[in-house]
Scaffold this active site. Structure first.
Site, PDB file in Angstrom:
ATOM      1  N   LYS A   1     -33.224  71.290  32.231  1.00 25.19           N
ATOM      2  CA  LYS A   1     -31.963  71.113  31.486  1.00 25.19           C
ATOM      3  C   LYS A   1     -32.060  71.786  30.119  1.00 25.19           C
ATOM      4  CE  LYS A   1     -31.337  66.705  33.773  1.00 25.19           C
ATOM      5  NZ  LYS A   1     -30.206  66.840  34.693  1.00 25.19           N
ATOM      6  N   HIS A  27     -28.909  56.691  33.684  1.00 24.28           N
ATOM      7  CA  HIS A  27     -29.115  57.488  34.900  1.00 24.28           C
ATOM      8  C   HIS A  27     -29.978  56.649  35.852  1.00 24.28           C
ATOM      9  CE1 HIS A  27     -30.802  60.829  37.303  1.00 24.28           C
ATOM     10  NE2 HIS A  27     -29.838  61.587  36.829  1.00 24.28           N
ATOM     11  N   GLN A  53     -30.714  64.714  28.165  1.00 25.13           N
ATOM     12  CA  GLN A  53     -29.501  65.418  27.738  1.00 25.13           C
ATOM     13  C   GLN A  53     -29.487  65.627  26.227  1.00 25.13           C
ATOM     14  OE1 GLN A  53     -27.409  66.712  29.812  1.00 25.13           O
ATOM     15  NE2 GLN A  53     -27.954  65.676  31.708  1.00 25.13           N
ATOM     16  N   CYS A 109     -25.415  60.279  39.437  1.00 26.10           N
ATOM     17  CA  CYS A 109     -26.597  59.403  39.429  1.00 26.10           C
ATOM     18  C   CYS A 109     -26.422  58.275  38.411  1.00 26.10           C
ATOM     19  CB  CYS A 109     -27.881  60.174  39.140  1.00 26.10           C
ATOM     20  SG  CYS A 109     -28.255  61.409  40.369  1.00 26.10           S
ATOM     21  N   ASP A 151     -34.783  58.129  27.027  1.00 29.20           N
ATOM     22  CA  ASP A 151     -34.570  59.186  28.014  1.00 29.20           C
ATOM     23  C   ASP A 151     -33.826  60.315  27.295  1.00 29.20           C
ATOM     24  OD1 ASP A 151     -33.563  60.867  29.913  1.00 29.20           O
ATOM     25  OD2 ASP A 151     -32.566  59.319  31.104  1.00 29.20           O
TER      26      ASP A 151
HETATM   27  C1  PLP Z   1     -29.831  61.337  31.270  1.00 33.41           C
HETATM   28  C2  PLP Z   1     -30.697  61.784  32.399  1.00 33.41           C
HETATM   29  N1  PLP Z   1     -31.829  61.111  32.671  1.00 33.41           N
HETATM   30  C3  PLP Z   1     -32.650  61.470  33.650  1.00 33.41           C
HETATM   31  C4  PLP Z   1     -32.355  62.541  34.469  1.00 33.41           C
HETATM   32  C5  PLP Z   1     -33.315  62.893  35.560  1.00 33.41           C
HETATM   33  O1  PLP Z   1     -33.846  64.160  35.338  1.00 33.41           O
HETATM   34  P1  PLP Z   1     -34.710  64.896  36.461  1.00 33.41           P
HETATM   35  O2  PLP Z   1     -33.891  64.820  37.718  1.00 33.41           O
HETATM   36  O3  PLP Z   1     -34.857  66.279  35.956  1.00 33.41           O
HETATM   37  O4  PLP Z   1     -35.994  64.169  36.572  1.00 33.41           O
HETATM   38  C6  PLP Z   1     -31.184  63.249  34.260  1.00 33.41           C
HETATM   39  C7  PLP Z   1     -30.807  64.342  35.161  1.00 33.41           C
HETATM   40  O5  PLP Z   1     -29.655  64.491  35.524  1.00 33.41           O
HETATM   41  C8  PLP Z   1     -30.341  62.875  33.181  1.00 33.41           C
HETATM   42  O6  PLP Z   1     -29.224  63.552  32.923  1.00 33.41           O
END
Ligand code: PLP
Length: 407
Positions: free
Chosen positions: A228, A125, A205, A365, A202
């Site tokens: 999430k 991401h 998900q 993203c 990270d």
């Molecule tokens: C795999 C992953 N990493 C990071 C993020 C970023 O999360 P946030 O926008 O809640 O900070 C997301 C959000 O879509 C994600 O799916």
């Protein structure tokens, strides 16, 4: 959810007011990967915290503030327990994005230097790419990118070949937000440790569907967002090993994060408070913990099994369309990305919206991943613990209609 869990899926769905249309009909919400709907228990808990129970934390000498402080710190303990960590190792952040930026700006700024390397992957991401690029501008280290296997998993055989003692950090997604591929974190950690690199995972998900135990995984940093995970926006968590967190300098200054302030010299509070400058997201922390209690009562194993069966079902159905290209591995965790020949994902998303089905269409993203897949965007259906076969049926009806419209 299967019959083996104590509450039926219909009962669980009834907990989520967001799964209804404004007119009271069923809304087929297949965008939980972007943000999950909230159970009434979380909404009620937050309403109480913002109403009858509301006060600031850590500062007030009156009883309500002391109670709120207890609730805020109890929330931290819940989050720590949820991922197998210690409460002193959990920093509340605005979300996963801020957590990664915190690690980059604090740990990274001190521990990375010109000539060092870090390893990311093609499927990250943007929030696990851009913070490192911003830091690279300042410091001048190198970013390597681990490629993917044919079916869209981070290729750890390639990681093994790429890693050298120059690598100081490996930062990877536990579950891809586009492909649903699940990383073998233990192997990634073993590879990183063999060259002396730290590991950031990270877990955005992963935590809504996989039981995570940071001690067993062996990583150094683990980040995720509450929204999430059926909790509120505006809050997330950074977990870091105590000895690493204790040695990290603050990255934002202000109230709460200090020990003593004079114009000559200021000293810092211990971790995790040192990383929580300003009045924190009190109500959100309480909602975050309530969301964790909610999903733990259902059980992560049950949630994962339920989502796996939905993924199997949907992928099987989509395979029957010649015009559909499926991305990612067969047994992806809760997420199915696909494209339709001759139909832009945005057009598909718009037609599905008319059918009462919400999917995500775009680059998610993850532009480097889109480039790798050779598409500008994908359509993505992502499940939550409340998703059911009627959501899949509605999606398939919408796809059939789109096919007719586009000939
Ligand atoms: C795999 C992953 N990493 C990071 C993020 C970023 O999360 P946030 O926008 O809640 O900070 C997301 C959000 O879509 C994600 O799916």
């Amino acid at each position: 959810m299967t019959d083996s869990v104590s509450r039926s899926l219909a009962e669980i769905r009834a907990d989520f007011p967001g799964l209804k249309t404004r007119e009271g009909g069923v809304w087929h919400y297949l965008d939980s990967g972007a943000t999950a709907q909230k159970p009434q228990a979380v909404i009620d808990k937050m309403a109480r915290a913002m109403g009858a129970d509301y006060a600031t934390v850590h500062r007030g000498v009156y009883a309500r503030s002391a109670e709120m402080t207890l609730a805020y710190e109890a929330a931290r303990r819940t989050i720590a327990r949820f991922i197998g960590g210690d409460e002193h190792e959990v920093v509340f952040t605005r979300g996963a994005t801020e957590a990664i930026n915190l690690v980059a700006q604090s740990w990274g700024a001190v521990n990375l230097k010109a000539g060092d390397r870090i390893l990311l992957s093609t499927l990250e991401h943007h929030s696990n790419i851009v913070p490192w690029q911003i830091l690279r501008e300042r410091i001048g280290f190198e970013i390597d990118v681990c490629p993917l296997t044919e079916d869209g998993q981070i290729d750890l055989d390639e990681a093994e070949k790429l890693l050298t003692p120059a690598h100081k950090l490996v930062a990877l997604a536990h579950v891809s937000n586009v492909l649903g591929s699940v990383l073998d974190v233990e192997r990634a950690v073993a590879l990183a440790k063999s060259v002396g690199a730290k590991v950031l995972i990270d877990g955005c998900q992963a935590v809504p569907r996989l039981k995570v135990d940071v001690a067993a995984l062996g990583c150094d940093f683990y980040v995720f967002s509450a929204h999430k995970l059926y909790g509120p926006t505006g809050i997330g968590a950074l977990w870091a090993k105590a000895e690493i967190l204790d040695a990290m300098p603050p990255w934002q200054g202000g109230g709460s994060m200090i020990d003593r302030v004079t114009f000559e010299k200021t000293t810092w509070a211990p971790a995790p408070t040192r990383f929580e400058a300003g009045t924190p997201a009190i109500v959100e922390a309480i909602g975050f913990a309530e969301a964790v209690d909610y999903i733990e009562a259902i059980g992560l194993d049950a949630i994962h099994a339920h989502e796996l069966s939905l993924v199997d079902n949907l992928r099987g159905e989509l395979r029957a369309f010649n015009s559909i290209r499926l991305f990612g591995p067969d047994h992806s965790a809760g997420i199915v990305s696909f494209s339709m020949d001759g139909v832009h994902p945005h057009d598909l998303g718009t037609i599905l919206d008319e059918e009462g089905v919400a999917i995500r269409a775009g680059h998610h993203c993850a532009q480097p991943l889109m480039e790798h897949l050779g598409v500008p965007a994908t359509a993505r259906a992502s499940f939550g613990l409340y998703s059911d076969d009627s959501d899949i049926a509605a999606l398939l009806r919408g796809i059939e209609r789109t096919k007719r419209i586009f000939g």
